[in-house]
Design a protein around this motif. Structure first.
Motif, PDB file in Angstrom:
ATOM      1  N   GLY A  98     -35.119 -65.930-145.413  1.00 23.51           N
ATOM      2  CA  GLY A  98     -34.852 -66.178-143.973  1.00 23.51           C
ATOM      3  C   GLY A  98     -35.131 -64.658-143.460  1.00 23.51           C
ATOM      4  N   PHE A  99     -35.547 -64.649-142.024  1.00 20.61           N
ATOM      5  CA  PHE A  99     -35.783 -63.414-141.343  1.00 20.61           C
ATOM      6  C   PHE A  99     -35.304 -63.494-140.034  1.00 20.61           C
ATOM      7  CE2 PHE A  99     -38.884 -63.822-144.884  1.00 20.61           C
ATOM      8  CZ  PHE A  99     -38.831 -62.717-145.556  1.00 20.61           C
ATOM      9  N   VAL A 100     -34.844 -62.509-139.451  1.00 19.33           N
ATOM     10  CA  VAL A 100     -34.871 -62.359-138.106  1.00 19.33           C
ATOM     11  C   VAL A 100     -36.142 -61.858-137.468  1.00 19.33           C
ATOM     12  CG1 VAL A 100     -32.294 -61.600-137.911  1.00 19.33           C
ATOM     13  CG2 VAL A 100     -34.159 -59.705-138.342  1.00 19.33           C
ATOM     14  N   VAL A 126     -39.810 -70.466-145.527  1.00 23.52           N
ATOM     15  CA  VAL A 126     -39.358 -69.165-144.563  1.00 23.52           C
ATOM     16  C   VAL A 126     -38.631 -69.987-143.362  1.00 23.52           C
ATOM     17  CG1 VAL A 126     -40.096 -67.253-143.091  1.00 23.52           C
ATOM     18  CG2 VAL A 126     -40.980 -67.889-145.448  1.00 23.52           C
ATOM     19  N   ARG A 127     -37.688 -69.286-142.892  1.00 25.56           N
ATOM     20  CA  ARG A 127     -37.004 -69.779-141.778  1.00 25.56           C
ATOM     21  C   ARG A 127     -36.870 -68.313-140.707  1.00 25.56           C
ATOM     22  NH1 ARG A 127     -33.860 -74.418-140.927  1.00 25.56           N
ATOM     23  NH2 ARG A 127     -33.896 -73.364-138.840  1.00 25.56           N
ATOM     24  N   VAL A 128     -37.206 -68.482-139.754  1.00 21.28           N
ATOM     25  CA  VAL A 128     -37.183 -67.257-138.973  1.00 21.28           C
ATOM     26  C   VAL A 128     -36.148 -67.830-137.688  1.00 21.28           C
ATOM     27  CG1 VAL A 128     -38.152 -65.660-137.133  1.00 21.28           C
ATOM     28  CG2 VAL A 128     -39.323 -66.604-139.474  1.00 21.28           C
ATOM     29  N   CYS A 129     -34.932 -66.999-137.683  1.00 15.30           N
ATOM     30  CA  CYS A 129     -33.674 -67.451-136.780  1.00 15.30           C
ATOM     31  C   CYS A 129     -32.843 -66.350-136.846  1.00 15.30           C
ATOM     32  CB  CYS A 129     -33.285 -68.652-137.487  1.00 15.30           C
ATOM     33  SG  CYS A 129     -32.631 -68.662-139.061  1.00 15.30           S
ATOM     34  N   THR A 130     -31.862 -66.462-136.078  1.00 15.62           N
ATOM     35  CA  THR A 130     -30.768 -65.340-135.849  1.00 15.62           C
ATOM     36  C   THR A 130     -30.069 -65.120-137.283  1.00 15.62           C
ATOM     37  OG1 THR A 130     -28.882 -67.110-135.466  1.00 15.62           O
ATOM     38  CG2 THR A 130     -30.266 -66.546-133.479  1.00 15.62           C
ATOM     39  N   THR A 131     -29.372 -63.865-137.223  1.00 13.32           N
ATOM     40  CA  THR A 131     -28.445 -63.641-138.326  1.00 13.32           C
ATOM     41  C   THR A 131     -27.382 -64.566-138.537  1.00 13.32           C
ATOM     42  OG1 THR A 131     -29.120 -61.274-137.980  1.00 13.32           O
ATOM     43  CG2 THR A 131     -27.105 -61.769-139.345  1.00 13.32           C
ATOM     44  N   PRO A 182     -31.834 -54.680-114.209  1.00 12.48           N
ATOM     45  CA  PRO A 182     -32.294 -56.195-114.761  1.00 12.48           C
ATOM     46  C   PRO A 182     -32.348 -56.309-116.269  1.00 12.48           C
ATOM     47  CG  PRO A 182     -34.031 -55.033-113.717  1.00 12.48           C
ATOM     48  CD  PRO A 182     -32.974 -53.870-113.570  1.00 12.48           C
ATOM     49  N   LEU A 183     -31.875 -57.068-117.001  1.00 13.42           N
ATOM     50  CA  LEU A 183     -31.941 -56.958-118.312  1.00 13.42           C
ATOM     51  C   LEU A 183     -32.229 -58.368-118.746  1.00 13.42           C
ATOM     52  CD1 LEU A 183     -28.443 -56.084-119.433  1.00 13.42           C
ATOM     53  CD2 LEU A 183     -30.250 -54.699-119.366  1.00 13.42           C
ATOM     54  N   VAL A 184     -33.424 -58.357-119.816  1.00 13.97           N
ATOM     55  CA  VAL A 184     -34.117 -59.282-120.353  1.00 13.97           C
ATOM     56  C   VAL A 184     -33.511 -59.221-122.083  1.00 13.97           C
ATOM     57  CG1 VAL A 184     -36.506 -60.106-121.154  1.00 13.97           C
ATOM     58  CG2 VAL A 184     -36.228 -58.908-119.010  1.00 13.97           C
ATOM     59  N   LEU A 185     -33.088 -60.497-122.115  1.00 14.43           N
ATOM     60  CA  LEU A 185     -32.071 -60.533-123.353  1.00 14.43           C
ATOM     61  C   LEU A 185     -32.054 -61.658-124.198  1.00 14.43           C
ATOM     62  CD1 LEU A 185     -28.796 -58.919-122.149  1.00 14.43           C
ATOM     63  CD2 LEU A 185     -30.433 -57.642-123.363  1.00 14.43           C
ATOM     64  N   SER A 213     -33.957 -65.733-123.566  1.00 12.84           N
ATOM     65  CA  SER A 213     -34.721 -66.421-124.147  1.00 12.84           C
ATOM     66  C   SER A 213     -34.314 -66.468-125.704  1.00 12.84           C
ATOM     67  CB  SER A 213     -36.401 -65.853-124.371  1.00 12.84           C
ATOM     68  OG  SER A 213     -37.059 -66.380-125.009  1.00 12.84           O
ATOM     69  N   PRO A 214     -34.511 -67.591-126.426  1.00 18.89           N
ATOM     70  CA  PRO A 214     -34.255 -67.707-127.913  1.00 18.89           C
ATOM     71  C   PRO A 214     -35.358 -67.068-129.026  1.00 18.89           C
ATOM     72  CG  PRO A 214     -35.158 -69.923-127.088  1.00 18.89           C
ATOM     73  CD  PRO A 214     -35.099 -69.068-125.925  1.00 18.89           C
ATOM     74  N   SER A 215     -36.626 -66.661-128.219  1.00 17.76           N
ATOM     75  CA  SER A 215     -37.586 -66.116-128.945  1.00 17.76           C
ATOM     76  C   SER A 215     -38.048 -64.974-128.731  1.00 17.76           C
ATOM     77  CB  SER A 215     -38.887 -67.253-128.770  1.00 17.76           C
ATOM     78  OG  SER A 215     -39.451 -67.050-127.741  1.00 17.76           O
ATOM     79  N   LEU A 216     -38.520 -63.972-129.623  1.00 16.28           N
ATOM     80  CA  LEU A 216     -38.901 -62.737-129.296  1.00 16.28           C
ATOM     81  C   LEU A 216     -40.016 -62.731-128.715  1.00 16.28           C
ATOM     82  CD1 LEU A 216     -38.314 -59.752-129.869  1.00 16.28           C
ATOM     83  CD2 LEU A 216     -39.494 -59.765-132.020  1.00 16.28           C
ATOM     84  N   PRO A 217     -41.317 -63.602-128.931  1.00 16.96           N
ATOM     85  CA  PRO A 217     -42.227 -63.478-127.886  1.00 16.96           C
ATOM     86  C   PRO A 217     -42.143 -63.777-126.452  1.00 16.96           C
ATOM     87  CG  PRO A 217     -42.823 -64.568-129.922  1.00 16.96           C
ATOM     88  CD  PRO A 217     -41.187 -64.296-129.972  1.00 16.96           C
ATOM     89  N   GLY A 218     -41.126 -64.680-126.343  1.00 15.86           N
ATOM     90  CA  GLY A 218     -40.997 -65.014-124.818  1.00 15.86           C
ATOM     91  C   GLY A 218     -40.146 -63.940-124.207  1.00 15.86           C
ATOM     92  N   LEU A 219     -39.236 -63.237-124.912  1.00 16.35           N
ATOM     93  CA  LEU A 219     -38.554 -62.038-124.409  1.00 16.35           C
ATOM     94  C   LEU A 219     -39.715 -61.064-124.406  1.00 16.35           C
ATOM     95  CD1 LEU A 219     -35.423 -61.248-124.279  1.00 16.35           C
ATOM     96  CD2 LEU A 219     -36.146 -59.668-126.548  1.00 16.35           C
ATOM     97  N   MET A 220     -40.256 -60.709-125.177  1.00 17.62           N
ATOM     98  CA  MET A 220     -41.284 -59.476-124.623  1.00 17.62           C
ATOM     99  C   MET A 220     -42.463 -59.959-123.720  1.00 17.62           C
ATOM    100  SD  MET A 220     -40.007 -57.354-126.637  1.00 17.62           S
ATOM    101  CE  MET A 220     -40.980 -56.080-126.393  1.00 17.62           C
ATOM    102  N   ALA A 221     -42.951 -61.213-123.425  1.00 13.01           N
ATOM    103  CA  ALA A 221     -43.479 -61.497-122.440  1.00 13.01           C
ATOM    104  C   ALA A 221     -43.042 -61.223-121.237  1.00 13.01           C
ATOM    105  CB  ALA A 221     -43.940 -63.168-122.654  1.00 13.01           C
ATOM    106  N   ALA A 222     -41.577 -61.694-121.031  1.00 16.48           N
ATOM    107  CA  ALA A 222     -40.997 -61.282-119.878  1.00 16.48           C
ATOM    108  C   ALA A 222     -40.763 -59.542-119.510  1.00 16.48           C
ATOM    109  CB  ALA A 222     -39.541 -61.900-119.946  1.00 16.48           C
TER     110      ALA A 222
END
Length: 291
Positions: A98-100, A126-131, A182-185, A213-222
């Motif tokens: 598992g990985f964050v 492999v699971r990529v998810c929250t801690t 403005p926070l993107v989290l 967003s629940p995903s890092l790509p979505g977060l970084m896109a914003a």
């Protein structure tokens, strides 16, 4: 004249390069600091060029040493693969990891490449998810090993890497000091989300949640689109993003990556798995590696 490289010297060299410290590498390979220093001298003499250089308090590979390191890693992996398959017996049990998301695509790619080479007969999941989710899966024995952020847990854990958290935004974004930040989290729960809100409250800066967003790509896109500011490690920076100096008074804590393992008996291959995880994660930012 045919010469053979000493794998013990190469393994110690890789440890020094990963950890950025002779003393930390000595603890990892089970030798004294002076013994590892002598090993580095012997290896440099064997290859005929300088492998390491000191930068302040840290030690890092020279340009030729860095090029040598890539081939040296492949040599070590081949050695370990031969031992695994032909000496210790082929390992074919599933490896459940598992990985964050913050581990990063390139680091994860290197980890999976090395594990696939070392255990070609082992199915890898492999699971990529929250801690939080990974810890639940470890307790349920649905994962063997996980790399996540520090969290209150009774599970066996060791500190892999410590990095600074930073405020990150698009280069073109300009914050209005009179307006809420403005926070993107990530969605709750998230250690970076908690740290960002706590830091702004402590600094007396108003804020608003502009995007979740629940995903890092979505977060970084914003973030890249200029929707607001986020908190991540420096490895999340891209050419179109920058650290936000306007928020330097809102101090952030360090970000800690931990290696969690499931309780109880563990397959024998997991020691090799844990070594690969430690080496590759620390390799990304060796100056922040835990001594």
């Amino acid at each position: 004249m045919i010469r053979n490289l000493d794998l013990d010297l190469i393994r110690s060299f890789a440890a020094v390069a990963d950890l950025g410290s002779i003393s930390a590498a000595a603890r990892k390979v089970g030798r004294s600091q002076s013994a590892v220093s002598l090993q580095m001298d012997r290896l440099a003499e064997a290859v005929g060029f300088s492998l390491l250089e000191r930068r302040g308090r840290a030690v890092s590979p020279t340009p030729r040493g860095a090029a040598f390191l890539e081939d040296a890693r492949r040599l070590l992996d081949l050695n370990d693969r031969i031992l695994t398959q032909h000496v210790h017996g082929a390992f074919a049990q599933p490896l459940r990891l598992g990985f964050v998301q913050d581990v990063g695509e390139q680091v994860l790619q290197r980890i999976l490449y090395r594990l696939s080479a070392s255990f070609p007969q082992a199915p890898i999941t492999v699971r990529v998810c929250t801690t939080t989710h990974m810890l639940d899966m470890l307790r349920a024995e649905e994962l063997d090993v996980a790399v996540g952020f520090r969290s209150e847990s009774e599970l066996p854990a060791s500190l892999l890497l410590r990095e600074s958290m930073v405020w990150i935004a698009a280069r073109q974004l300009r914050l209005d000091r009179e307006a809420p930040v403005p926070l993107v989290l990530f969605e709750h729960p998230c250690s970076c989300r908690t740290a960002a809100i706590a830091a702004l409250n402590a600094a007396g800066r108003p804020f608003r949640i502009a995007f979740t967003s629940p995903s890092l790509p979505g977060l970084m896109a914003a973030v890249g689109a200029g929707m607001g500011v986020t908190v991540r490690s420096p490895r999340a920076l891209r050419p179109d993003l920058a650290v936000v100096a306007d928020l330097d008074r809102a101090a952030l804590p360090d970000m800690e990556f931990l290696l969690y393992t499931r309780p109880g008996a563990r397959p024998p291959a997991l020691q090799k798995v844990e070594e690969v995880l430690q080496e590759e994660l620390r390799r990304e930012h060796p100056l922040y590696a835990v001594a």
